[in-house]
Design a protein around this motif. Structure first.
Motif, PDB file in Angstrom:
ATOM      1  N   TYR A   1       0.842  -1.192   0.000  1.00 54.95           N
ATOM      2  CA  TYR A   1       0.000   0.000   0.000  1.00 54.95           C
ATOM      3  C   TYR A   1       0.877   1.242   0.000  1.00 54.95           C
ATOM      4  CZ  TYR A   1      -4.304  -2.572   0.978  1.00 54.95           C
ATOM      5  OH  TYR A   1      -5.391  -3.401   0.889  1.00 54.95           O
ATOM      6  N   ALA A   2       0.430   2.272  -0.694  1.00 57.08           N
ATOM      7  CA  ALA A   2       1.126   3.559  -0.697  1.00 57.08           C
ATOM      8  C   ALA A   2       0.093   4.671  -0.587  1.00 57.08           C
ATOM      9  CB  ALA A   2       1.962   3.726  -1.959  1.00 57.08           C
ATOM     10  N   LYS A   3       0.409   5.652   0.244  1.00 58.59           N
ATOM     11  CA  LYS A   3      -0.517   6.767   0.465  1.00 58.59           C
ATOM     12  C   LYS A   3      -0.165   7.928  -0.455  1.00 58.59           C
ATOM     13  CE  LYS A   3      -2.168   7.736   4.541  1.00 58.59           C
ATOM     14  NZ  LYS A   3      -2.382   8.220   5.937  1.00 58.59           N
TER      15      LYS A   3
ATOM     16  N   GLY B   1      -6.382  12.648   1.430  1.00 57.67           N
ATOM     17  CA  GLY B   1      -5.452  11.532   1.484  1.00 57.67           C
ATOM     18  C   GLY B   1      -6.128  10.223   1.104  1.00 57.67           C
ATOM     19  N   VAL B   2      -5.448   9.414   0.309  1.00 59.32           N
ATOM     20  CA  VAL B   2      -5.998   8.134  -0.149  1.00 59.32           C
ATOM     21  C   VAL B   2      -4.898   7.077  -0.141  1.00 59.32           C
ATOM     22  CG1 VAL B   2      -7.767   9.184  -1.616  1.00 59.32           C
ATOM     23  CG2 VAL B   2      -5.511   8.663  -2.572  1.00 59.32           C
ATOM     24  N   TYR B   3      -5.318   5.820  -0.161  1.00 64.41           N
ATOM     25  CA  TYR B   3      -4.387   4.703  -0.291  1.00 64.41           C
ATOM     26  C   TYR B   3      -4.606   3.996  -1.628  1.00 64.41           C
ATOM     27  CZ  TYR B   3      -1.861   4.195   4.118  1.00 64.41           C
ATOM     28  OH  TYR B   3      -0.995   4.358   5.160  1.00 64.41           O
TER      29      TYR B   3
ATOM     30  N   LEU C   1      -3.353   4.745   8.947  1.00 67.49           N
ATOM     31  CA  LEU C   1      -1.985   4.452   8.529  1.00 67.49           C
ATOM     32  C   LEU C   1      -1.742   2.944   8.512  1.00 67.49           C
ATOM     33  CD1 LEU C   1       0.630   5.989   7.780  1.00 67.49           C
ATOM     34  CD2 LEU C   1       1.318   5.781  10.175  1.00 67.49           C
ATOM     35  N   ASN C   2      -1.132   2.472   7.425  1.00 69.16           N
ATOM     36  CA  ASN C   2      -0.741   1.059   7.321  1.00 69.16           C
ATOM     37  C   ASN C   2       0.671   0.896   7.868  1.00 69.16           C
ATOM     38  OD1 ASN C   2       0.628  -0.945   4.709  1.00 69.16           O
ATOM     39  ND2 ASN C   2      -0.447  -1.702   6.500  1.00 69.16           N
ATOM     40  N   ARG C   3       0.782   0.368   9.084  1.00 70.47           N
ATOM     41  CA  ARG C   3       2.089   0.103   9.686  1.00 70.47           C
ATOM     42  C   ARG C   3       2.505  -1.364   9.539  1.00 70.47           C
ATOM     43  NH1 ARG C   3       4.109   4.130  13.308  1.00 70.47           N
ATOM     44  NH2 ARG C   3       2.628   5.805  13.753  1.00 70.47           N
ATOM     45  N   PRO C   4       1.632  -2.344   9.859  1.00 70.89           N
ATOM     46  CA  PRO C   4       2.073  -3.746   9.772  1.00 70.89           C
ATOM     47  C   PRO C   4       2.390  -4.154   8.332  1.00 70.89           C
ATOM     48  CG  PRO C   4       0.059  -3.550  11.078  1.00 70.89           C
ATOM     49  CD  PRO C   4       0.260  -2.241  10.388  1.00 70.89           C
ATOM     50  N   SER C   5       3.377  -5.031   8.182  1.00 74.68           N
ATOM     51  CA  SER C   5       3.637  -5.591   6.862  1.00 74.68           C
ATOM     52  C   SER C   5       2.460  -6.473   6.449  1.00 74.68           C
ATOM     53  CB  SER C   5       4.936  -6.395   6.870  1.00 74.68           C
ATOM     54  OG  SER C   5       4.911  -7.396   7.867  1.00 74.68           O
ATOM     55  N   LEU C   6       2.360  -6.744   5.160  1.00 75.15           N
ATOM     56  CA  LEU C   6       1.196  -7.440   4.624  1.00 75.15           C
ATOM     57  C   LEU C   6       1.340  -8.956   4.762  1.00 75.15           C
ATOM     58  CD1 LEU C   6       0.466  -5.369   1.391  1.00 75.15           C
ATOM     59  CD2 LEU C   6       0.034  -4.827   3.787  1.00 75.15           C
TER      60      LEU C   6
ATOM     61  N   PHE D   1      -4.464  -1.715   9.609  1.00 78.65           N
ATOM     62  CA  PHE D   1      -4.353  -0.254   9.648  1.00 78.65           C
ATOM     63  C   PHE D   1      -4.658   0.244  11.056  1.00 78.65           C
ATOM     64  CE2 PHE D   1      -5.037  -1.250   5.270  1.00 78.65           C
ATOM     65  CZ  PHE D   1      -4.385  -0.266   4.535  1.00 78.65           C
ATOM     66  N   GLY D   2      -3.911   1.260  11.463  1.00 77.58           N
ATOM     67  CA  GLY D   2      -4.132   1.893  12.754  1.00 77.58           C
ATOM     68  C   GLY D   2      -4.099   3.396  12.604  1.00 77.58           C
ATOM     69  N   SER D   3      -3.688   4.059  13.664  1.00 80.66           N
ATOM     70  CA  SER D   3      -3.796   5.511  13.679  1.00 80.66           C
ATOM     71  C   SER D   3      -2.513   6.197  13.259  1.00 80.66           C
ATOM     72  CB  SER D   3      -4.151   5.980  15.088  1.00 80.66           C
ATOM     73  OG  SER D   3      -3.034   5.817  15.956  1.00 80.66           O
ATOM     74  N   ILE D   4      -2.630   7.491  13.052  1.00 74.61           N
ATOM     75  CA  ILE D   4      -1.475   8.371  12.899  1.00 74.61           C
ATOM     76  C   ILE D   4      -1.280   9.025  14.265  1.00 74.61           C
ATOM     77  CG2 ILE D   4      -0.469  10.275  11.591  1.00 74.61           C
ATOM     78  CD1 ILE D   4      -2.558   9.652   9.397  1.00 74.61           C
ATOM     79  N   CYS D   5      -0.628   8.286  15.178  1.00 76.51           N
ATOM     80  CA  CYS D   5      -0.431   8.749  16.564  1.00 76.51           C
ATOM     81  C   CYS D   5      -1.750   9.153  17.215  1.00 76.51           C
ATOM     82  CB  CYS D   5       0.578   9.883  16.612  1.00 76.51           C
ATOM     83  SG  CYS D   5       2.232   9.379  16.109  1.00 76.51           S
ATOM     84  N   ASP D   6      -2.777   8.335  16.999  1.00 78.11           N
ATOM     85  CA  ASP D   6      -4.089   8.491  17.636  1.00 78.11           C
ATOM     86  C   ASP D   6      -4.876   9.709  17.156  1.00 78.11           C
ATOM     87  OD1 ASP D   6      -5.070   6.445  19.092  1.00 78.11           O
ATOM     88  OD2 ASP D   6      -4.498   7.207  21.049  1.00 78.11           O
TER      89      ASP D   6
END
Length: 421
Positions: free
Chosen positions: A16-18, A35-37, A76-81, A92-97
């Protein structure tokens, strides 16, 4: 851009890329709501896009709560796929909440080239909801970030951890025991198992939540993912498959991968898990774990932790005279990890199945790449392997291996390759 998964049968990388679409939801070239993915598929040999990709993933309602839909700018996509068959899964999780977000798992069928499931961790009428997409934590939270560690899978289920989310009513009153297999719509501070159905369908079938999660003062589970251990080595008694999860509290929970433990299912409504390994209060944040734990299935079986401000610790699997499996500290490194977050996940390599050949590798933002012999010596020490100095590393990164070489980025983004002569 997130961490990709590579299909070894096709040599295609998925990630994924934003980006931004000007004037998409609001006026302007950028902005949160623009913003989109995009979901990409590229050929490894040329880095050209696979035909039909990238796919815009945006504005899709969640399958388990149609009120909530995916807005790339707020998440935000932090974990690897992770890939199971033709379907690639992403957490997907937050951008620092910040902003109105809800923890999410997306499933894309790469053969059909379309999104087939959007699962949110806070669903149903009891979950938080508002149409103010920039409001802080307004979607219920419960993000999946795991310090970049990917979603774990046994080929049939997905295992992951959600961080702190909202609860309906007063959270301090949530004290009634809950069996792990109970159907849940609202998830928070839990290790979760989703069953993977046809065409990427996802359903919660098991969970574990610490009995004292209401009192953790922000030291929640969500900073680490779930490590599924090799069942041929790590088992004992009635436990056929084992899993590990750790977070900011520094506690390592040893779980039955087939019965994670629910909430307050243990004696006197404590944790119904196989074992809890405490950090003994060493290090900042009590040895908080970011990312996850490493494992080594040779030489009897070891697992490794790299808590904040702690030495690297090796735990050996022991079976008691009653047949109960548990881990005991078998060794530590002389080196102590830096007193701040950023370590990668301990990664173990070996020379095939050769006994005694294991090496534990770890990246750290200041120390760079470090390595130790995986088996502790007779004095209980993990012997250091001297490596060429690398100027730091990228936060939460881990090395990559191939053809007898190790590859790692330093803190400035320079790729280094180390190998023997």
């Amino acid at each position: 851009m997130g961490t990709p998964v590579i299909d070894p049968e096709t040599d295609i990388a998925y990630f994924y890329a934003k980006s931004y679409i000007p004037n998409y939801r609001i006026e302007g070239e950028t902005g949160i709501l623009n913003g989109v993915y995009y979901f990409y598929a590229v050929h490894l040999d040329t880095l050209d896009d696979v035909e039909g990709f990238p796919i815009l993933v945006d504005g899709v309602p969640a399958d388990n709560d149609k009120r909530k839909y995916f807005i790339g700018g707020t998440i935000l996509n932090r974990p690897s796929l992770t890939q199971i068959g033709d379907v690639v899964y992403a957490g997907f999780g937050s951008i620092c909440d910040q902003f109105n977000y809800t923890g999410t798992v997306l499933a894309v069928n790469v053969k059909e080239k379309k999104l087939v499931n959007n699962f949110v961790t806070q669903a149903g009428l009891d979950s938080a909801f508002t149409l103010d997409w920039t409001m802080f934590h307004a979607g219920g939270g419960a993000g999946i970030w795991q310090s970049g560690m990917g979603l774990s899978s046994d080929g049939k289920s997905l295992y992951f951890v959600v961080d702190n989310g909202d609860w309906p009513g007063n959270v301090t009153e949530q004290t009634a025991p809950v069996a792990g297999g109970t159907e849940l719509d609202v998830l928070s501070e839990m290790a979760v198992r989703l069953e993977v159905g046809e065409d990427g369908f996802l359903e919660v079938v098991d969970h574990f939540q610490p009995f004292d999660f209401q009192n953790d003062e922000g030291m929640d589970l969500g900073s680490g993912g779930i490590s599924l251990l090799d069942p041929e080595v790590f088992h004992g008694g009635d436990i056929e498959r084992m899993a590990l999860v750790a977070g900011k509290s520094g506690k390592i929970y040893v779980l039955d991968a087939d019965n994670l433990g629910g909430f307050r299912q243990g004696p006197n409504e404590t944790d119904g898990v196989v074992q809890i390994i405490d950090s003994d209060g060493e290090g900042r944040q009590n040895g908080a774990v970011y990312g996850g734990l490493g494992s080594y299935p040779l030489d009897g079986g070891y697992v490794y932790s790299a808590g904040v401000g702690q030495p690297i610790k090796a735990y050996k699997l022991i079976t008691s005279e009653y047949g109960t499996p548990h881990f005991e500290v078998a060794g530590k490194s002389v080196e102590v990890s830096q007193d701040t977050l950023g370590n990668g996940i301990p990664t173990v390599t070996s020379f095939g199945d050769a006994e005694g050949s294991g090496i534990v590798w770890l990246t750290a933002p200041l120390a760079g790449l470090q390595a130790w012999h995986a088996i502790p010596d007779e004095d209980g020490m993990l012997k250091t392997i001297n490596l060429p100095r690398i100027d730091g590393s990228i936060k939460f990164s881990r090395p990559t291996f191939g053809d007898g070489r190790v590859y790692v980025f330093d803190s400035k983004g320079v790729l280094h390759c180390l190998g023997s002569n």
